[in-house]
Scaffold this active site. Sequence first.
Site, PDB file in Angstrom:
ATOM      1  N   LYS A   1       0.725  -1.239  -0.087  1.00 60.95           N
ATOM      2  CA  LYS A   1       0.001  -0.082  -0.030  1.00 60.95           C
ATOM      3  C   LYS A   1       0.932   1.035  -0.223  1.00 60.95           C
ATOM      4  CE  LYS A   1      -3.546  -2.096   2.388  1.00 60.95           C
ATOM      5  NZ  LYS A   1      -4.140  -2.815   1.205  1.00 60.95           N
ATOM      6  N   CYS A   2       1.877   1.308  -1.091  1.00 62.76           N
ATOM      7  CA  CYS A   2       2.875   2.296  -0.926  1.00 62.76           C
ATOM      8  C   CYS A   2       2.702   2.942  -2.375  1.00 62.76           C
ATOM      9  CB  CYS A   2       4.234   1.813  -0.504  1.00 62.76           C
ATOM     10  SG  CYS A   2       5.484   2.753  -0.752  1.00 62.76           S
ATOM     11  N   GLY A   3       3.212   4.235  -2.402  1.00 64.16           N
ATOM     12  CA  GLY A   3       3.316   4.958  -3.721  1.00 64.16           C
ATOM     13  C   GLY A   3       4.251   3.969  -4.549  1.00 64.16           C
TER      14      GLY A   3
END
Length: 168
Positions: free
Chosen positions: A38-40
């Site tokens: 759930k990271c850029g």
Amino acid sequence: MASATTFYDFKPLDKTGAEVPLEDYKGKVVLVVNTASKCGFTPQFAGLEKLWKTVRETHPDDFVILGFPCNQFGGQDPGSNEEIQEFCQINYGVTFPVLGKVDVNGDNASPVFEWLKAEKPGLLGMKRVKWNFEKFLVGKDGAVKGRWASTTKPESLESVILAELAKQ
């Protein structure tokens, strides 16, 4: 593990909690990446998978990518090991090994990451992982050959990996 001298001295856990002897990768070039779902930088899973498949076309038994999920940066990998595996496969078609969730910094840091950071400190000698998707390249001899920041696209490492594979 103070007595560790190579990457192969470690036995991190897989998604089920079983030990994975890194000795099994002796003689291979290994790209180690701390991942998060759930990271850029999460779209880098696609680049890692592409790199994995491309390099393995010409070196099917000599290269491996090992993903180590980590929830230490902004709580960006909160799921269980099973949920993380499912996410990687469904969203990015990941076929390279993604091991069990680890800490990469702090008192509970995985011994393999403590060793990687000591062997190849980051910018200005920093001995901590700065964010998700930092990458460490381990040569066939079990020594750390390179370290790249989260912003480095996996595909850009292909030539470095191929050069390492070409070494005797």
